[in-house]
Design an enzyme around this catalytic site. Sequence first.
Site, PDB file in Angstrom:
ATOM      1  CG  ASP A 128      35.721   9.322  23.667  1.00  0.00           C
ATOM      2  OD1 ASP A 128      36.269   8.737  22.711  1.00  0.00           O
ATOM      3  OD2 ASP A 128      34.533   9.672  23.655  1.00  0.00           O
ATOM      4  CG  ASN A 155      35.498   0.562  21.442  1.00  0.00           C
ATOM      5  OD1 ASN A 155      36.051   0.752  22.526  1.00  0.00           O
ATOM      6  ND2 ASN A 155      34.728   1.503  20.879  1.00  0.00           N
TER       7      ASN A 155
END
Length: 251
Positions: free
Chosen positions: A31, A79
């Site tokens: 991330d 996402n």
Amino acid sequence: MKRSTSTSTLIQNLPLNIPNSLPRHVAIIMDGNGRWATQRGLPRIAGHYQGAEVVKDILRCCKEWGIKILTVYAFSTENWGRPTAEVDFLMGLFERLLRVQLKEMQQEGICLRFLGELDVLPLSLQREMQRTIDITSQNQEVYFNVAINYSGRQEIVRACRHLAKLVQQGELLPDAIDETIIQQSLYTLDLPSPDLLIRTSGEMRLSNFLLWQLAYTEIYFTNTLWGDFNCEEFRKAIEDYQGRERRFGKL
Ligand code: IPE
Ligand code: IPE
Ligand code: MG
């Protein structure tokens, strides 16, 4: 899309020359790519590009140190909610990476598998994925799993549906459903659970990653953004893990 299970037995028979304290399976929530790019005044996609470079380095560390299984979170079902341009860039990047890196992965003995609902991905990407799975399926140096269009909850729903169908067809008794059978119905099949989960960029959540599999995994959070993560940072995470006492509920 056809899924290959041909590596299953190989993973069960992993050689036992791995030092005890070394994690056998490391999972990573990679991330912070967007922030890495923003910090440098670059578009977010530059962060994803850099992130791919880091993956290559971490994979090399795994091979060198004898970590047999690496599972990375590359794209979650959530996402898809990002701007189309970013999603399209990521899909294109995955496809390009597979095409360009295949030869090296083959040389390095990397066995690649994908976790997630793959049949809704762009067809050209699916073809590249299947080609990579087929070509690398006999490799045994590092088992490298990439979660793409992955959702931990969806994975459990899918397993429930699969088992319900078997019961409906009279092929499975409800009372025969146990943890092993559920586990084998997940994308991860017979992979041992991760020993260590690393999440970069300071976020402290699972974001729907490997919900079943992480039940007893040690978790390591670091503020380092994925684009700045490297072998040294990885070594720190492993050393931290090695200092922990895994009790599994016992004394
Ligand atoms: C992780 O980095 C990569 C993917 C989710 C594909 P992010 O893109 O989430 O980066 P941040 O968290 O916005 O900085
Ligand atoms: C998790 O990161 C997904 C991947 C790393 C692929 P996100 O950046 O999408 O997660 P949230 O939105 O911060 O929970
Ligand atoms: Mg993020």
